[in-house]
Scaffold this active site. Structure first.
Site: not given
Ligand code: NAD
Length: 267
Positions: A13, A100, A155, A159, A165-166
C-alpha cells in the site's frame, strides 16, 4: 504543496500511496518510514515505489520526520500502527490509519491516544466499500433474521489478519442493524459436526489465494431466494486514492476520530 509522511512506505500500500500522491500533485513526500532493519532503508522512496526520485529516503523512525509532516498516513502493522499513532499525537499531527488487525483493546488504546489530533481510522478506504457498508445496513434491517447472513472475504496470500477488517466491520454493521451484538452472533468459519445453523448467527469466512486485491460478498438467504452484495477491488489504487482523500480531510478537520463515512459524506 502539502507535506505527506507515509509509514509502511515500502509495503504494497505504501508504494501505491507514494505513486498516487505524486500522480495527483499537490503533495510533497516529506518522509517515508519503514521497519527498523528493512533492507531498503536509506533508499529514495520514489525509486522503491518505481516512480523516480522524490528526494525522500526511507527512515526507520517516525519521531525523526513527524515534525516536517502536514499529515501522516500509516499502512504498516498492528504494532507499528499503534506506535505511529502515539508518535503522531505527540507531534500534534493529523494522521490517517489504514492498518487493520487491531484487537478491540488495541483500537480503544489507539483512539484514546489520538484524541487530541484529527485522525481518520478506517479498515477500507474505497468509496465502493463504504457505500457497501450503507447497503449492508439497509439490507440487514429490511431482511430480518429469517434471512441467513454470511460474509465471505478473499485476499492475497500475504495478508496477515483474518477475517479482514472490512469483513469485521460489515459484520458489526449488520449485527447492529438487527439489534444484536457482533460478539453474540459471529461464527468464524465452520468445521466438524456443527449442527444446524442457528437463527440469527452471522458466518464469516476468509479465503487467502494468489494476488486477490480484496473481495467481500455479503449473502442474505432464506428458503426460496438469495440476495448478494458484492464488492471487488481491482487495484490497490482505489485504497491509496481514498487514503489521500482522507489525508486532505484530516488536514482541515478539527481534532477528533473520523471514519471514511465522514470523509466521503456518507455518514
Ligand atoms: P505490507 O506488508 O506490504 O506493508 C506493510 C509495510 O509496513 C511493510 O513494508 C513493513 O516493512 C512496514 N512496517 C512494519 N513495521 C513498521 C514500522 N515499525 N514502521 C514503519 N513501517 C513498518 O502490507 P500492505 O498490503 O501494504 O498492508 C498494510 C496494512 O494496511 C495491513 O494492515 C492491511 O490490512 C491494511 N490495508 C488497509 C486498506 C484500507 O483501505 N484501509 C487497504 C489495504 C490494506
Amino acid at each position: 504543496m502539502k507535506k505527506l509522511v507515509v509509514c509502511g512506505a515500502a509495503g504494497r500500500m505504501g508504494k501505491r500511496i507514494i505513486a498516487c500522491a505524486l500522480e495527483e500533485g499537490g503533495w510533497e513526500i516529506a518522509g517515508a518510514v519503514e521497519n527498523p532493519g528493512h533492507p531498503l532503508l536509506g533508499r529514495d522512496v520514489g525509486e522503491v515505489a518505481g516512480v523516480g526520485k522524490t528526494g525522500s529516503a526511507l527512515v526507520s523512525d517516525l519521531g525523526g520526520v513527524a515534525a516536517s509532516a502536514d499529515v501522516i498516513v500509516d499502512f504498516s502493522s498492528v504494532e507499528a500502527g499503534l506506535e505511529n499513532g502515539r508518535a503522531a499525537a505527540a507531534a500534534g499531527k493529523p494522521i490517517v490509519i489504514g492498518t487493520t488487525g487491531f484487537s478491540e483493546e488495541q483500537e480503544r488504546e489507539l483512539r484514546e491516544a489520538l484524541k487530541s489530533v484529527s485522525a481518520v481510522i478506517a479498515p477500507n478506504m474505497s468509496l465502493g466499500v463504504n457505500l457497501l457498508f450503507n447497503l449492508v445496513e439497509a439490507t440487514a434491517s429490511a431482511l430480518d433474521e429469517e434471512y441467513d447472513l454470511e460474509i465471505v472475504e478473499a485476499h492475497h496470500r500475504f495478508k496477515k489478519d483474518a477475517p479482514s477488517g472490512t469483513a469485521l466491520k460489515i459484520g458489526k454493521i449488520a449485527a447492529a442493524a438487527r439489534g444484536r451484538k457482533w460478539r453474540d452472533v459471529a461464527v468464524h468459519g465452520r468445521e466438524g459436526k456443527v449442527g444446524e445453523r442457528n437463527k440469527g448467527e452471522i458466518g464469516v469466512h476468509a479465503v487467502r489465494a494468489g494476488d486477490i486485491v480484496g473481495e467481500h460478498t455479503v449473502v442474505f438467504s432464506c428458503p426460496g431466494e438469495r440476495v448478494e452484495l458484492v464488492h471487488r477491488a481491482h487495484s490497490r489504487d482505489t485504497f491509496a486514492r481514498g487514503a489521500l482523500r482522507a489525508a486532505r480531510f484530516a488536514l482541515s478537520a478539527p481534532p477528533g476520530i473520523y471514519g471514511m463515512a465522514d470523509v466521503l459524506g456518507l455518514a
